[in-house]
Write an enzyme that holds these catalytic residues in place. Structure first.
Site, PDB file in Angstrom:
ATOM      1  N   THR A  99      52.772 -10.124  69.883  1.00 59.90           N
ATOM      2  CA  THR A  99      53.395 -10.778  68.464  1.00 59.90           C
ATOM      3  C   THR A  99      54.424 -11.756  68.825  1.00 59.90           C
ATOM      4  O   THR A  99      54.725 -11.743  69.995  1.00 59.90           O
ATOM      5  CB  THR A  99      54.352  -9.656  67.745  1.00 59.90           C
TER       6      THR A  99
ATOM      7  N   ASN B  58      45.318 -25.236  63.268  1.00 61.17           N
ATOM      8  CA  ASN B  58      46.173 -25.576  64.618  1.00 61.17           C
ATOM      9  C   ASN B  58      45.794 -27.156  64.835  1.00 61.17           C
ATOM     10  O   ASN B  58      46.551 -27.518  65.637  1.00 61.17           O
ATOM     11  CB  ASN B  58      45.724 -24.588  65.686  1.00 61.17           C
TER      12      ASN B  58
ATOM     13  N   THR C 253      55.111 -17.155  59.603  1.00 64.85           N
ATOM     14  CA  THR C 253      54.914 -18.357  59.719  1.00 64.85           C
ATOM     15  C   THR C 253      53.413 -18.751  59.172  1.00 64.85           C
ATOM     16  O   THR C 253      53.467 -18.830  58.095  1.00 64.85           O
ATOM     17  CB  THR C 253      54.939 -18.988  61.204  1.00 64.85           C
TER      18      THR C 253
ATOM     19  N   LYS D 108      55.699 -10.228  62.818  1.00 66.90           N
ATOM     20  CA  LYS D 108      55.159 -11.472  62.369  1.00 66.90           C
ATOM     21  C   LYS D 108      54.241 -11.981  63.379  1.00 66.90           C
ATOM     22  O   LYS D 108      54.487 -11.743  64.840  1.00 66.90           O
ATOM     23  CB  LYS D 108      55.905 -12.793  61.747  1.00 66.90           C
TER      24      LYS D 108
ATOM     25  N   GLU E  90      45.407 -16.091  63.392  1.00 67.62           N
ATOM     26  CA  GLU E  90      45.261 -17.565  62.302  1.00 67.62           C
ATOM     27  C   GLU E  90      43.551 -17.679  62.223  1.00 67.62           C
ATOM     28  O   GLU E  90      42.824 -17.782  62.967  1.00 67.62           O
ATOM     29  CB  GLU E  90      45.643 -18.486  63.064  1.00 67.62           C
TER      30      GLU E  90
END
Lengths: 409, 409
Positions: free
Chosen positions: B192, B404, B155, B181, B278
């Site tokens: 995860t 985000n 993603t 991922k 992220e």
């Protein structure tokens, strides 16, 4: 009845304050030391950080608040937190109190101390003692003195946080004033770093302690900026009785009035702390209703306002309710996920986004309009009882990262 | 002995995979569906999110992993998480498994499903079923098929996460491959979102379950990107026995070899997940030693890598040890704060910054040099026992907020 008036810590009778630049902080103009002084010994109560790593001034103050009936002065420095500083740090807090006491003609144990700033460095004692020597002759009962003190205790805060209210005890007007500072390293278990409350009411110490604890639990302990509980969190109340009102010694109307004043003051300052969270652009409130018990309501409300993903979505005005439901789910609270309704509201209106744990289709345009204003509330109805709780936080922004990536420089 | 080889989920014998674009995600080129298939029924084990709000595919898979001996296929979609979607969401997961089973000539209960993406929306079932129909004829045992599948499950990840290793069971070479991922909504209790492990070893299901649980506890459960535990976290292992090695049915050398392979695979992928958190620019590891017990070591290590303030300091290459000590202090762990030593290390060297709970003077220049590289470790020695633990996280950056603040658009 509680009436809001202009003012801060010097609003109540018999309280003096001062705030000035001693030279601890970088820069040339920032005020960095403050003092509050009561003309007579004041009944003292305090609540402190629950962090196992607590600062030297917390150790000093906790002893006073727990073992003594009264205290008469508070001296505060910003720039250096005096935490993780070992025995030398404690001796420095003690020395600060001793010097303040000497100049004010008080025993050192009547002087509370507070520090906030960078952890791990020793206080520059020559600068601190010089600051104390300048503060004492500057103490006045004026409005300006309260403003100066409120300014001097700030760190990354963007504005002063002050409040004053009037209430009545035995038919006599009493006043309560306060100042506080945020705005990072803030999380339930003492939402602020520092808060100082003064009142000219007279009250039994046991009752004052009990009511302070209860009020803090519903206000500062329901605030989170970043989930990090500070080493220095301190709330102190000094009640000097100089209003002339009868001393509150039992439960009843007068204690209720004092408690209402304390609640008003702490709710206001706690919300201010959240709203002025580091880098924040929005006050984000979670109001959980229909809970089976208090703990469930509190846990869910706090988990929502603490979730980094939810906070980032609030910054982005993104109606991403999945993150909010997710934050409820991992909170540890026990509740039925399939009964949850969520309505987002602001002064622009309100929109129901979750019904029975799922998200029916909604207008993105309408949601964006409602998430635009500076104060956003998530109204979460559990349909599993009648208990409620409120928690206050803020959004997570670029500026939070900027402020904290290099705080010391 | 474990040997690292090139490859992913198709490295072990008898495993086929495919990855392609079905059309769930925005954009025109992103792959968004993957399938893994074993030529024979494979012993299955899984661990799943502990979030009370769990996705529909988690509900489907948990039943299979807990009640069945084997499974034979996994179908994955990204873009939509199928969480907070109620009964319709569950029916959609079931329908996906049914259609996959029909085309592969398997009972639906031999097909595991996984989803990741936005919470709260229903799967576009026409697109999903179309994707399934395209995946089945594309299944191959090739290296490229593994790469395609690893790409299709991403993603906000910036790169594919794959690994393959060889080990020996009863003198016969076995292979284990995996893909996973990240990279947001990641926190202890399944680090995860999704991880799929394949092996051609044969192993008793009870032993596989036990070893998977133990390994995940030391690897994925010690990772945090943002403190948010996802609704969809899933780790699945399929062991099809096609290596021809004897079935592992007892404790001993062979089980140790399998466990070592599982540990190697999960440690690598967990670290990759943290490093690719992220917006992350740095892998930040906390290694706590000298703890009196396992829980204390784990709690402290996790609290350090989870603290927003510490993570922001790591981003800023700021030797702000106060925040690290503070994060230890509020973790809830019981330890003596005055015995703590902390050394920060990287490939540039190491520097002791905390000694006995306080911070002696240090060279800022030297600290900056050591905090510059992309992998930073905090070595925390408690001097209170001989137990250790490691946790992996990343720094908190502008890009985390950017990613985000408006994930859905």
């Amino acid at each position: 009845m509680i009436t809001r008036i202009d003012g801060g810590v010097t609003a109540p009778k018999g309280f003096l304050a001062a705030g000035l630049r001693a030279g601890i902080k970088a820069g040339k103009t920032n005020k960095d030391m403050a003092m509050v002084y009561s003309e007579v010994p004041a009944t003292v109560a305090g609540t402190f950080t629950k962090n196992r790593v607590y600062a030297a001034p917390v150790k000093w103050d906790r002893k006073i608040a727990e073992e003594q009936e009264t205290a008469q002065a508070v001296v505060v420095n910003t720039g250096i937190a005096n935490a993780a500083t070992g025995e030398q740090g404690y001796q420095n807090s003690k020395k600060t109190a001793e010097e303040t006491g000497r100049l004010l003609k008080l025993p050192a144990e009547q002087v509370l101390v507070a520090s906030t700033g960078v952890i791990g460095f020793q206080l520059p004692m020559d600068v601190i003692l010089d600051g104390v020597a300048k503060l004492v002759p500057n103490l006045t009962h004026s409005r300006q003195a309260g403003l100066d003190a409120a300014e001097a205790i700030l760190t990354t805060d963007t504005h002063k946080k002050e409040i004053a209210v009037e209430f009545t005890v035995g038919g006599v007007k009493c006043t309560m004033g306060a100042m506080s500072k945020g705005s990072g390293m803030i999380h339930p278990n003492m939402g602020t770093m520092l808060c100082f409350i003064t009142t000219d009411a007279a009250v039994d110490q046991g009752l004052l302690r009990q009511k302070l604890r209860e009020v803090i639990d519903e206000t500062y302990n329901m605030v989170s900026v970043d989930g990090d509980t500070s080493t220095n969190d301190t709330v102190l109340v000094l009640a000097n009785g100089m209003s002339g009102a009868p001393k509150i010694e039992t439960e009843g109307e007068d204690l209720d009035a004092l408690t209402a004043a304390l609640t008003e003051v702490c709710t206001y300052l706690a919300k201010q702390t959240a709203q002025d969270g580091e880098g924040a652009t929005r006050l984000f409130t979670a109001h959980v209703t229909g809970a089976p018990d208090r703990e469930t309501a509190r846990t869910l409300a706090k988990s929502i306002i603490t979730s980094s993903l939810t906070k980032a979505a609030i910054f982005g005005k993104d109606a991403n309710m999945g993150r909010l439901l997710c934050a409820m789910g991992y909170s540890g609270a026990e509740y039925d996920t399939e009964l949850v309704d969520v309505t987002m509201s602001s002064r622009a209106g309100s929109i129901q986004l979750v019904k029975g744990g799922t998200m029916p289709p909604f207008s993105e345009e309408e949601a964006l309009r409602i998430l635009e204003p500076e104060e956003i509330t998530a109204e979460v109805e559990l349909h599993q009882g009648d208990v409620e709780a409120t928690a206050w936080g803020c959004d997570l922004t670029y500026d939070y990262v900027k402020i904290n990536a290099d705080y010391r420089s």
